[in-house]
Scaffold this active site. Structure first.
Site, short mmCIF file in Angstrom:
data_model
loop_
_atom_site.label_atom_id
_atom_site.label_comp_id
_atom_site.label_asym_id
_atom_site.label_seq_id
_atom_site.Cartn_x
_atom_site.Cartn_y
_atom_site.Cartn_z
N ASP A 148 0.84 -1.21 0.00
CA ASP A 148 0.00 0.00 0.00
C ASP A 148 0.87 1.25 0.00
O ASP A 148 2.06 1.18 0.30
CB ASP A 148 -0.97 0.01 1.20
N ASP B 90 1.34 5.33 1.17
CA ASP B 90 0.94 6.45 2.01
C ASP B 90 1.55 7.72 1.44
O ASP B 90 2.67 7.70 0.91
CB ASP B 90 1.47 6.26 3.44
N ASP C 185 8.90 5.69 13.13
CA ASP C 185 9.58 4.71 13.99
C ASP C 185 11.04 4.45 13.59
O ASP C 185 11.96 4.80 14.32
CB ASP C 185 8.77 3.41 14.12
P1 ATP Z 1 3.80 -2.24 5.92
O1 ATP Z 1 2.66 -1.42 5.36
O2 ATP Z 1 4.64 -2.91 4.93
O3 ATP Z 1 3.33 -3.12 7.01
P2 ATP Z 1 4.70 0.31 6.83
O4 ATP Z 1 6.03 0.79 7.32
O5 ATP Z 1 4.13 0.98 5.63
O6 ATP Z 1 4.81 -1.24 6.63
P3 ATP Z 1 2.36 1.22 8.15
O7 ATP Z 1 1.70 0.68 9.38
O8 ATP Z 1 1.64 1.21 6.86
O9 ATP Z 1 3.73 0.42 8.03
O10 ATP Z 1 2.82 2.69 8.50
C1 ATP Z 1 3.26 3.64 7.55
C2 ATP Z 1 4.36 4.49 8.14
O11 ATP Z 1 3.87 5.20 9.29
C3 ATP Z 1 5.57 3.71 8.67
O12 ATP Z 1 6.48 3.42 7.64
C4 ATP Z 1 6.14 4.67 9.70
O13 ATP Z 1 6.87 5.70 9.08
C5 ATP Z 1 4.88 5.28 10.30
N1 ATP Z 1 4.40 4.52 11.46
C6 ATP Z 1 3.48 3.54 11.48
N2 ATP Z 1 3.28 3.08 12.72
C7 ATP Z 1 4.10 3.79 13.52
C8 ATP Z 1 4.34 3.79 14.92
N3 ATP Z 1 3.70 2.96 15.71
N4 ATP Z 1 5.25 4.68 15.39
C9 ATP Z 1 5.89 5.54 14.57
N5 ATP Z 1 5.70 5.58 13.25
C10 ATP Z 1 4.81 4.72 12.72
MG MG Z 2 2.19 0.67 4.77
#
Ligand code: ATP
Ligand code: MG
Length: 471
Positions: free
Chosen positions: A78, A80, A159
């Site tokens: 996905d 963002d 994070d």
């Molecule tokens: P994936 O979608 O592959 O599981 P992702 O890194 O995109 O991994 P998401 O949960 O979609 O994870 O979150 C998007 C972004 O938002 C992350 O890459 C990070 O920068 C931020 N993020 C998400 N959750 C947290 C958190 N708990 N603390 C800090 N930043 C976060």
């Molecule tokens: Mg994501």
């Protein structure tokens, strides 16, 4: 693929300077020549969202996990987008958009294409909170999070360094605030800021650390890893629904077995999936239980890596199966009949699991259906198999039965029989039923049924076969 990319990157580029969190106001600009993002992996809709926002005078970037995956050459699941436009301003620019969330307000922009709709999550740059007063729970956990800020502040509250890179599709430039690209070269997962403080703010980050390490094969930076053992218990402060979502992501990451091993190594597993602990710690389930769980997880991983769908109900049904069969056997030994014994065992298993994370109702319903179907696969006579195959969730039950065959819990001939039955036409199905009957007689399974029929006949039952069909 990842290794190849990293080797190439090290060769091609001089080591970028790792910027520390404190001096991270100016990002490192990384050009196309270095980041090598393949434009074909980009979502057209995400690019469109950044374009529309930029045309309206805002700044907008693809951000987070999508940039991490793009740099690794993986197709992101996905996309963002982060922008300096407020949620209301974003909403005005996109007709098919919706404001969601309370703690973390974001806008979902939906695109309807030929395939399933794509949702682009658009979030406004957020500031780091000052960690005083109303926004924090006693443990330090952040409760509300809607204070807008600059892009640099937004990067600081993410994070891991590899999750804090911003990609501008227009200039094809990556903006890296925390040395994410350098950490990629080193295959390191590094928390931005002071790790223990960041885990206290949001304990779910501990689970994310393990999940990303399993997904990328990266190593946790020692300072990022160190506090987890002491802070593991904070996981229990996280609301159950959020914890469930994160565990589901972990199990559906395509790398579930290394992720579970990672959780266990970090001491993070206890109390989350209690029945899984029981099976894997070996204090209750036999070796076959562990075998069953391993096999179902690796099947799931294979399916996900091959881009096939996986149902969460099926996954939980298999993780809890070793415990369920144990309860079932105990109930049978206590004199209960087969089906009531199974139903009582299902209740016990689900109740014990729900002392950790509560499995959502819709998945629970799927699990029960899959489990309830299991004894029915062993009844291959009369109308039984015809009825079973018409169940709406037959396919899931059948896949589950095959899993049981592959661990030796059921004879593989049973799986083979059903596979033939599914593909057969009506007359071939009748032949298969005759074969099954002969096999049952040979194995002594039919004797009980025959004698039951005789008993009914001698009692003057009107239709012994109808009675037999009801069993
Ligand atoms: P994936 O979608 O592959 O599981 P992702 O890194 O995109 O991994 P998401 O949960 O979609 O994870 O979150 C998007 C972004 O938002 C992350 O890459 C990070 O920068 C931020 N993020 C998400 N959750 C947290 C958190 N708990 N603390 C800090 N930043 C976060
Ligand atoms: Mg994501």
């Amino acid at each position: 693929m990842i290794t190849k990319f990293i080797k190439g990157l090290i060769k091609r580029q001089q080591k970028p300077k790792v910027t520390s969190a404190k001096s991270a106001n100016t990002p490192q600009r990384i050009s196309k020549k270095t980041h090598r993002i393949d434009p074909h992996l980009l979502s057209k809709n995400a690019v469109k969202v950044t374009h529309v926002l930029q045309q309206a005078g805002f700044s907008a970037f693809i951000v987070g996990g999508a940039v991490r995956d793009l740099v690794l050459g993986i197709s992101p699941k996905d996309f963002d987008v982060a922008t300096n436009a407020t949620p209301e301003e974003v909403q005005k620019l996109f007709r098919k958009s919706r404001l969601i969330g309370r703690r973390f307000q974001i806008v979902h922009v939906t695109f309807f294409g030929k395939e399933r709709p794509e949702i682009i999550e658009v979030s406004t740059f957020r500031a780091m909170l000052d960690h005083e007063g109303e926004h924090l729970a006693e443990s330090g956990r952040i409760l509300r999070d809607n204070v807008w800020g600059t892009q640099a502040e937004d990067a600081e509250r993410r994070d891991f360094s590899i999750n804090a890179m911003y990609y501008d599709p227009a200039s094809e430039t990556v903006f890296d605030y925390h040395g994410g690209m350098h950490d990629m070269q080193k295959k390191t997962l590094r928390m931005i800021g002071q790790p223990s403080k960041r885990y206290r703010e949001d304990p779910i980050r501990m689970l994310r650390a393990i999940r990303f390490a399993a997904k990328t094969g990266f190593t946790l930076d020692p300072e990022t890893r160190a506090p987890i053992a002491d802070l593991a218990d904070l996981i229990h402060d996280v609301p159950s629904a959020r914890l469930f979502d994160e565990i589901l992501k972990l199990l559906m990451s395509g790398h579930s077995w290394p992720a579970i091993e990672g959780l266990r190594a970090a001491g993070l597993h206890h109390g989350i999936l209690p029945l899984l602990d029981k099976a894997l710690d070996g204090d209750s389930a036999s070796g076959t239980g562990t075998e069953f769980i391993k096999l179902s997880l690796s099947n799931t991983d294979e399916r996900i890596q091959a881009g096939k769908g996986v149902s969460a109900g099926f996954l939980f049904a298999s993780l809890l199966w070793p415990d369920l069969t144990q309860n079932w056997r105990r109930n049978l030994a206590g004199g209960m009949a087969n089906v009531p014994a199974l139903h009582a065992a299902m209740d016990d298993t689900i109740t014990s699991q729900n002392s950790g994370i509560t499995i959502q109702r819709r998945f629970e319903a799927d699990m029960r259906e899959i489990w309830t179907m299991q004894p029915r696969f062993e009844k291959r006579l009369g109308r039984f198999p015809h009825r079973l195959i018409e169940s709406p969730r037959f396919r899931a039950g059948y896949d589950f039965m095959l899993l049981r065959c592959s661990t030796g819990e059921l004879p593989s001939s049973l799986g083979f029989w059903w596979t033939q039955f599914i593909d057969a036409d009506l007359s071939a199905r009748e032949e298969l039923i005759v074969l099954a009957k002969a096999e049952d007689i040979k194995n002594g399974n039919a004797t009980k049924l025959v004698s039951k029929r005789r008993r009914h006949k001698s009692k003057g039952a009107s239709s012994p076969s109808a009675e037999f069909l009801k069993t």
